[in-house]
Scaffold this active site. Structure first.
Site, PDB file in Angstrom:
ATOM      1  N   LYS A 112       0.857  -1.188   0.000  1.00  0.00           N
ATOM      2  CA  LYS A 112       0.000   0.000   0.000  1.00  0.00           C
ATOM      3  C   LYS A 112       0.883   1.224   0.000  1.00  0.00           C
ATOM      4  CE  LYS A 112      -4.501   0.696   0.181  1.00  0.00           C
ATOM      5  NZ  LYS A 112      -5.540  -0.277  -0.200  1.00  0.00           N
ATOM      6  N   GLY A 226     -17.880   7.474  -2.248  1.00  0.00           N
ATOM      7  CA  GLY A 226     -16.788   7.535  -3.218  1.00  0.00           C
ATOM      8  C   GLY A 226     -17.007   6.413  -4.225  1.00  0.00           C
ATOM      9  N   TYR A 230     -20.721   4.696  -4.071  1.00  0.00           N
ATOM     10  CA  TYR A 230     -21.609   5.051  -5.188  1.00  0.00           C
ATOM     11  C   TYR A 230     -21.982   3.809  -5.996  1.00  0.00           C
ATOM     12  CZ  TYR A 230     -22.390   6.238 -10.129  1.00  0.00           C
ATOM     13  OH  TYR A 230     -22.855   6.261 -11.418  1.00  0.00           O
TER      14      TYR A 230
HETATM   15  N1  GLU Z   1      -7.167   0.150  -3.288  1.00  0.00           N
HETATM   16  C1  GLU Z   1      -7.934  -1.008  -3.611  1.00  0.00           C
HETATM   17  C2  GLU Z   1      -8.016  -1.933  -2.429  1.00  0.00           C
HETATM   18  O1  GLU Z   1      -7.871  -1.532  -1.288  1.00  0.00           O
HETATM   19  C3  GLU Z   1      -7.464  -1.679  -4.893  1.00  0.00           C
HETATM   20  C4  GLU Z   1      -6.064  -2.179  -4.900  1.00  0.00           C
HETATM   21  C5  GLU Z   1      -5.572  -2.642  -6.273  1.00  0.00           C
HETATM   22  O2  GLU Z   1      -6.348  -2.662  -7.216  1.00  0.00           O
HETATM   23  O3  GLU Z   1      -4.397  -2.983  -6.346  1.00  0.00           O
HETATM   24  O4  GLU Z   1      -8.301  -3.091  -2.568  1.00  0.00           O
END
Ligand code: GLU
Length: 422
Positions: A112, A226, A230
Site C-alpha cells: 500500500k 466515493g 456510489y
Molecule cells: N485500493 C484497492 C483496495 O484496497 C485496490 C487495490 C488494487 O487494485 O491494487 O483493494
C-alpha cells in the site's frame, strides 16, 4: 466490576491488523517464525517529496510505500492521498492487501502507498506534479513484476495515468502493467470502475442465501459515497432491485425511506460536492446511518467506524465491508454475538484488486477482454472466495473475519514454507 475505567479500544489500524493476525495464528497454531514475519512489513519506504505549487513555492509532502509480503507474487495495492494518512494506516492497509490477494487466490502479495496531502485543496496540476514526484521516489522498487500500485481513497484513473507515464519516462517503453486502475484508453480494464462494489455484491448475493434474505426490495444503507459507495448503491438497485434508503459522505448523510435514486444522488454530489441536501431526502448523521433499521449496511468509507460504542446499535442483518478495516475487534465480537453476518473487508472488497489483476494480465497479453468476460471471471473468483471462507467459519466455528484470515494466512504461510523462508 472493578472501579478502574475500562481501557478504551485501540483505533490504530496497524495494531488492529496485528491483533487480528494473532487470533488467527492461535486458531491454526501457526509456526512462531512465520507469525513473527507476518506481523510486520517486509519492506517500507518513507519519502520526502518536494513539489512545485501553482504559486511558485515548493512544498514538502511525506509519502510512504509499504511492501508487506511478496511470498505469493509481486506486491499489489493502492495509493491513498489523504490529509490524515499515517504510516500505521499504510502498514495495516498493506497487510490487508496481502490477505486480500490470498483470499481470492490471485498470485500477488500485498502493498500500500500513501501521501499526506489534501487533494481537495490542490489544483489538478499540483496533484499531477505530486503524483509524478511520488513515482519518482519509488520507481526503483516498483514494476510489473515487483510491486504494482493502483487507486485508493482520493486517487483515480487520471492519477494512475500520470503515474504510469512518469514510470514510463524513467524506465522507457510503455510498461502499462506497472499500475492498474488506469483509464480504458490507456491499458485499463473493462469493468475496473465498479469492480470493488460489484465483487462485494457477488459475495452479498451468496450471503443473502445463507441468511434467507430476499434481495429484491431489501433495504440498504451505505456510509461513504466515493467509488465503492456510489457503485454499491447503483449496483444494489440495478442488479438486485434493492432499496437504497440512506447514503452519506464526509459532509453528512441523507435518508429517504421510499428509496433514493443512486445516479441522481451521484450527479447531485458532482454538482454540489456532497450528497447532503439531495431533493426529497432528509438529513441524517454519519453515525446514525450505521444504526438504521435496514437489512444491509455497507460501511464504504474509512477505518474504525464500527466500534464497541455503536456496534450494539447495528441492526442490519448483513454488514458488507466495502471499506478497509471499518470494524474494530471489539465491535466484531459484538456483531458476531448479535448474529450479524459480516462479509469481512478483505473478502468483500477484493473485487477491485481482482480486476486489477485481470488488468495486469491483459497488459501483459496485449489483448483486452470485454466487460462480460471480466464480470464472469470476477463472479467466479468472488463466489469461490466467499464459500471457502464460509466453509472455514463453519469448520472451525469462528466468525467470518477469523475464517477469512485462516484461509488467507494459510495460503501465504504455505508459499513462505515452499520458498524456504522459514
Ligand atoms: N485500493 C484497492 C483496495 O484496497 C485496490 C487495490 C488494487 O487494485 O491494487 O483493494
Amino acid at each position: 466490576m472493578t472501579k478502574e475505567k475500562k481501557k478504551k479500544e485501540t483505533l490504530n489500524p496497524f495494531e488492529i491488523a496485528q491483533r487480528q493476525l494473532d487470533v488467527c495464528a492461535e486458531i491454526i497454531d501457526l509456526e512462531p517464525n512465520i507469525h513473527a514475519m507476518l506481523r510486520v512489513p517486509m519492506r517500507e519506504f518513507h519519502l520526502s517529496l518536494s513539489v512545485r505549487m501553482d504559486d511558485g513555492s515548493a512544498k514538502i509532502f511525506r509519502g510512504f510505500r509499504v511492501q508487506y509480503n511478496d511470498a505469493r507474487g509481486p506486491t499489489k495495492g493502492g495509493i491513498r492521498f489523504h490529509p490524515e494518512e499515517t504510516i500505521d494506516t499504510v502498514r495495516a492497509l498493506a497487510a490487508w492487501m496481502t490477505w486480500k490477494c490470498a483470499v481470492v487466490d490471485i498470485p500477488l502479495g500485498g502493498a500500500k502507498g500513501g501521501v499526506i496531502c489534501n487533494p481537495k485543496k490542490m489544483s489538478q496540476s499540483e496533484i499531477e506534479r505530486l503524483s509524478r514526484a511520488y513515482i519518482g521516489g519509488i520507481s526503483q522498487v516498483i514494476g510489473p513484476d515487483k510491486d504494482i500500485p493502483a487507486p485508493d481513497v482520493y486517487t483515480n484513473p487520471q492519477i494512475m495515468a500520470w503515474m504510469m507515464d512518469e514510470y514510463a519516462k524513467i524506465v522507457g517503453g510503455n510498461p502499462f502493467g506497472v499500475i492498474t486502475g488506469k483509464p480504458l484508453s490507456l491499458g485499463g480494464s473493462a469493468g475496473r470502475g465498479d469492480a470493488t462494489a460489484r465483487g462485494g455484491w457477488y459475495t452479498m448475493r451468496e450471503a443473502a442465501k445463507q441468511c434467507n434474505l430476499k434481495l429484491e426490495n431489501a433495504t440498504v444503507a451505505i456510509q461513504g459515497y466515493g467509488n465503492a459507495g456510489y457503485y454499491a448503491a447503483l449496483l444494489g438497485k440495478t442488479l438486485f432491485g434493492c432499496k437504497i434508503v440512506a447514503v452519506s459522505d464526509t459532509k453528512g448523510g441523507i435518508i429517504n425511506k421510499t428509496g433514493l435514486d443512486p445516479q441522481a444522488v451521484y450527479e447531485h454530489k458532482v454538482q454540489t460536492g456532497s450528497v447532503v441536501n439531495f431533493s426529497g431526502s432528509e438529513s441524517i448523521s454519519n453515525q446514525e446511518i450505521l444504526e438504521l433499521p435496514v437489512d444491509i449496511l455497507w460501511p464504504a468509507a474509512l477505518e474504525s467506524v464500527i466500534t464497541e460504542e455503536n456496534a450494539p446499535g447495528v441492526k442490519a442483518k448483513i454488514v458488507a465491508e466495502a471499506a478497509n478495516g471499518p470494524t474494530t475487534p471489539e465491535a466484531d465480537e459484538i456483531l458476531y454475538k448479535n448474529g450479524v453476518h459480516v462479509i469481512p473487508d478483505f473478502l468483500c472488497n477484493a473485487g477491485g484488486v481482482t480486476v486489477s489483476y485481470f488488468e495486469m494480465v491483459q497488459n501483459m497479453y496485449m489483448y483486452y477482454w470485454d466487460e462480460d468476460d471480466v464480470h464472469r471471471q470476477l463472479d467466479k473468483k468472488m463466489t469461490a472466495a466467499y464459500h471457502s471462507v464460509l466453509n472455514c467459519s463453519r469448520k472451525y466455528e469462528i466468525n467470518m473475519r477469523q475464517a477469512a484470515y485462516v484461509v488467507a494466512v494459510q495460503r501465504v504461510a504455505e508459499a513462505m514454507r515452499l520458498r524456504g523462508w522459514v
